[in-house]
Design a protein around this motif. Sequence first.
Motif, PDB file in Angstrom:
ATOM      1  N   LYS A   3     -10.216 -26.728  -2.525  1.00  0.00           N
ATOM      2  CA  LYS A   3      -9.405 -27.392  -3.539  1.00  0.00           C
ATOM      3  C   LYS A   3      -7.966 -26.908  -3.442  1.00  0.00           C
ATOM      4  CE  LYS A   3     -12.974 -28.302  -6.898  1.00  0.00           C
ATOM      5  NZ  LYS A   3     -13.357 -28.245  -8.298  1.00  0.00           N
ATOM      6  N   THR A   4      -7.045 -27.796  -3.786  1.00  0.00           N
ATOM      7  CA  THR A   4      -5.629 -27.457  -3.811  1.00  0.00           C
ATOM      8  C   THR A   4      -5.190 -27.306  -5.255  1.00  0.00           C
ATOM      9  OG1 THR A   4      -5.232 -28.664  -1.761  1.00  0.00           O
ATOM     10  CG2 THR A   4      -3.316 -28.192  -3.139  1.00  0.00           C
ATOM     11  N   ILE A   5      -4.516 -26.200  -5.542  1.00  0.00           N
ATOM     12  CA  ILE A   5      -4.044 -25.887  -6.878  1.00  0.00           C
ATOM     13  C   ILE A   5      -2.521 -25.860  -6.864  1.00  0.00           C
ATOM     14  CG2 ILE A   5      -4.085 -24.196  -8.764  1.00  0.00           C
ATOM     15  CD1 ILE A   5      -6.858 -25.257  -8.144  1.00  0.00           C
ATOM     16  N   LEU A   6      -1.896 -26.534  -7.838  1.00  0.00           N
ATOM     17  CA  LEU A   6      -0.452 -26.508  -8.014  1.00  0.00           C
ATOM     18  C   LEU A   6      -0.116 -25.458  -9.064  1.00  0.00           C
ATOM     19  CD1 LEU A   6       2.419 -27.785  -7.638  1.00  0.00           C
ATOM     20  CD2 LEU A   6       1.831 -29.208  -9.610  1.00  0.00           C
ATOM     21  N   VAL A   7       0.767 -24.523  -8.699  1.00  0.00           N
ATOM     22  CA  VAL A   7       1.197 -23.483  -9.634  1.00  0.00           C
ATOM     23  C   VAL A   7       2.685 -23.671  -9.877  1.00  0.00           C
ATOM     24  CG1 VAL A   7       1.420 -21.003 -10.063  1.00  0.00           C
ATOM     25  CG2 VAL A   7      -0.554 -21.878  -8.797  1.00  0.00           C
ATOM     26  N   THR A   8       3.056 -23.954 -11.119  1.00  0.00           N
ATOM     27  CA  THR A   8       4.464 -24.060 -11.477  1.00  0.00           C
ATOM     28  C   THR A   8       4.938 -22.695 -11.935  1.00  0.00           C
ATOM     29  OG1 THR A   8       3.950 -24.724 -13.737  1.00  0.00           O
ATOM     30  CG2 THR A   8       4.239 -26.484 -12.120  1.00  0.00           C
ATOM     31  N   GLY A   9       6.147 -22.326 -11.535  1.00  0.00           N
ATOM     32  CA  GLY A   9       6.658 -21.001 -11.880  1.00  0.00           C
ATOM     33  C   GLY A   9       5.951 -19.904 -11.114  1.00  0.00           C
ATOM     34  N   GLY A  10       5.530 -20.205  -9.903  1.00  0.00           N
ATOM     35  CA  GLY A  10       4.733 -19.272  -9.116  1.00  0.00           C
ATOM     36  C   GLY A  10       5.474 -18.092  -8.529  1.00  0.00           C
ATOM     37  N   LEU A  11       6.780 -18.017  -8.714  1.00  0.00           N
ATOM     38  CA  LEU A  11       7.540 -16.890  -8.183  1.00  0.00           C
ATOM     39  C   LEU A  11       7.822 -15.821  -9.236  1.00  0.00           C
ATOM     40  CD1 LEU A  11      10.125 -18.687  -5.876  1.00  0.00           C
ATOM     41  CD2 LEU A  11       7.927 -17.687  -5.279  1.00  0.00           C
ATOM     42  N   GLY A  12       7.471 -16.095 -10.466  1.00  0.00           N
ATOM     43  CA  GLY A  12       7.623 -15.095 -11.530  1.00  0.00           C
ATOM     44  C   GLY A  12       6.485 -14.084 -11.468  1.00  0.00           C
ATOM     45  N   PHE A  13       6.505 -13.116 -12.358  1.00  0.00           N
ATOM     46  CA  PHE A  13       5.499 -12.058 -12.350  1.00  0.00           C
ATOM     47  C   PHE A  13       4.089 -12.600 -12.553  1.00  0.00           C
ATOM     48  CE2 PHE A  13       2.893  -8.938 -14.634  1.00  0.00           C
ATOM     49  CZ  PHE A  13       2.854  -7.933 -13.690  1.00  0.00           C
ATOM     50  N   ASN A  43       8.125 -11.594  -4.768  1.00  0.00           N
ATOM     51  CA  ASN A  43       6.818 -11.459  -5.420  1.00  0.00           C
ATOM     52  C   ASN A  43       5.691 -12.030  -4.572  1.00  0.00           C
ATOM     53  OD1 ASN A  43       7.929 -10.236  -7.676  1.00  0.00           O
ATOM     54  ND2 ASN A  43       8.078 -12.131  -8.832  1.00  0.00           N
ATOM     55  N   LEU A  44       6.013 -12.984  -3.694  1.00  0.00           N
ATOM     56  CA  LEU A  44       4.987 -13.590  -2.830  1.00  0.00           C
ATOM     57  C   LEU A  44       5.205 -13.260  -1.355  1.00  0.00           C
ATOM     58  CD1 LEU A  44       4.502 -17.126  -4.413  1.00  0.00           C
ATOM     59  CD2 LEU A  44       3.078 -15.100  -4.668  1.00  0.00           C
ATOM     60  N   GLU A  45       6.002 -12.259  -1.086  1.00  0.00           N
ATOM     61  CA  GLU A  45       6.326 -11.902   0.300  1.00  0.00           C
ATOM     62  C   GLU A  45       5.077 -11.691   1.156  1.00  0.00           C
ATOM     63  OE1 GLU A  45       8.927 -11.687   3.270  1.00  0.00           O
ATOM     64  OE2 GLU A  45       9.603 -11.861   1.208  1.00  0.00           O
ATOM     65  N   SER A  46       4.080 -11.047   0.599  1.00  0.00           N
ATOM     66  CA  SER A  46       2.883 -10.718   1.386  1.00  0.00           C
ATOM     67  C   SER A  46       1.971 -11.917   1.649  1.00  0.00           C
ATOM     68  CB  SER A  46       2.078  -9.623   0.687  1.00  0.00           C
ATOM     69  OG  SER A  46       1.627 -10.080  -0.574  1.00  0.00           O
ATOM     70  N   VAL A  47       2.147 -13.012   0.905  1.00  0.00           N
ATOM     71  CA  VAL A  47       1.239 -14.160   1.047  1.00  0.00           C
ATOM     72  C   VAL A  47       1.964 -15.480   1.294  1.00  0.00           C
ATOM     73  CG1 VAL A  47      -0.594 -13.108  -0.337  1.00  0.00           C
ATOM     74  CG2 VAL A  47       1.129 -14.537  -1.445  1.00  0.00           C
ATOM     75  N   LYS A  48       3.279 -15.450   1.487  1.00  0.00           N
ATOM     76  CA  LYS A  48       4.031 -16.707   1.556  1.00  0.00           C
ATOM     77  C   LYS A  48       3.637 -17.588   2.736  1.00  0.00           C
ATOM     78  CE  LYS A  48       8.217 -14.978   3.793  1.00  0.00           C
ATOM     79  NZ  LYS A  48       9.648 -14.753   3.607  1.00  0.00           N
ATOM     80  N   ARG A  49       3.012 -17.025   3.749  1.00  0.00           N
ATOM     81  CA  ARG A  49       2.544 -17.834   4.886  1.00  0.00           C
ATOM     82  C   ARG A  49       1.235 -18.548   4.577  1.00  0.00           C
ATOM     83  NH1 ARG A  49       3.792 -13.296   9.305  1.00  0.00           N
ATOM     84  NH2 ARG A  49       6.057 -13.479   9.241  1.00  0.00           N
ATOM     85  N   LYS A  50       0.571 -18.129   3.525  1.00  0.00           N
ATOM     86  CA  LYS A  50      -0.721 -18.698   3.166  1.00  0.00           C
ATOM     87  C   LYS A  50      -0.620 -19.829   2.149  1.00  0.00           C
ATOM     88  CE  LYS A  50      -3.087 -14.316   3.927  1.00  0.00           C
ATOM     89  NZ  LYS A  50      -3.888 -13.269   3.295  1.00  0.00           N
ATOM     90  N   CYS A  51       0.579 -20.058   1.611  1.00  0.00           N
ATOM     91  CA  CYS A  51       0.755 -21.116   0.620  1.00  0.00           C
ATOM     92  C   CYS A  51       2.049 -21.874   0.905  1.00  0.00           C
ATOM     93  CB  CYS A  51       0.770 -20.551  -0.800  1.00  0.00           C
ATOM     94  SG  CYS A  51       2.062 -19.354  -1.125  1.00  0.00           S
ATOM     95  N   LYS A  52       2.198 -23.002   0.288  1.00  0.00           N
ATOM     96  CA  LYS A  52       3.403 -23.816   0.442  1.00  0.00           C
ATOM     97  C   LYS A  52       4.261 -23.621  -0.792  1.00  0.00           C
ATOM     98  CE  LYS A  52       5.885 -26.807   2.600  1.00  0.00           C
ATOM     99  NZ  LYS A  52       6.694 -26.387   3.684  1.00  0.00           N
ATOM    100  N   ILE A  53       5.546 -23.244  -0.589  1.00  0.00           N
ATOM    101  CA  ILE A  53       6.451 -22.966  -1.699  1.00  0.00           C
ATOM    102  C   ILE A  53       7.604 -23.965  -1.666  1.00  0.00           C
ATOM    103  CG2 ILE A  53       7.979 -21.256  -2.755  1.00  0.00           C
ATOM    104  CD1 ILE A  53       6.255 -19.097  -1.339  1.00  0.00           C
TER     105      ILE A  53
END
Length: 73
Positions: A3-13, A43-53
């Motif tokens: 499943k694909t999940i959309l996260v708004t404000g995903g760069l905050g804490f 905040n997403l440096e370690s996983v930014k290759r695994k998701c689309k920002i």
Amino acid sequence: MKKTILVTGGLGFIGSNFVKLLLKKAYNVVVVDNHSYSSNIKNLESVKRKCKIYNIDINSIKVINILKKHKPS
């Protein structure tokens, strides 16, 4: 199918920790954030290759095109 999940404000804490949790649970994650206030790409440096920002405001009409692009078939 994952499943694909959309996260708004995903760069905050809170959003970034939620994104990491979803990735650990093997979801596809799409992040929409306008890079303001407490947003920090680090905040997403370690996983930014695994998701689309996307650097976009949630109120933008462009978000609809992003959702169409990531809609499961």
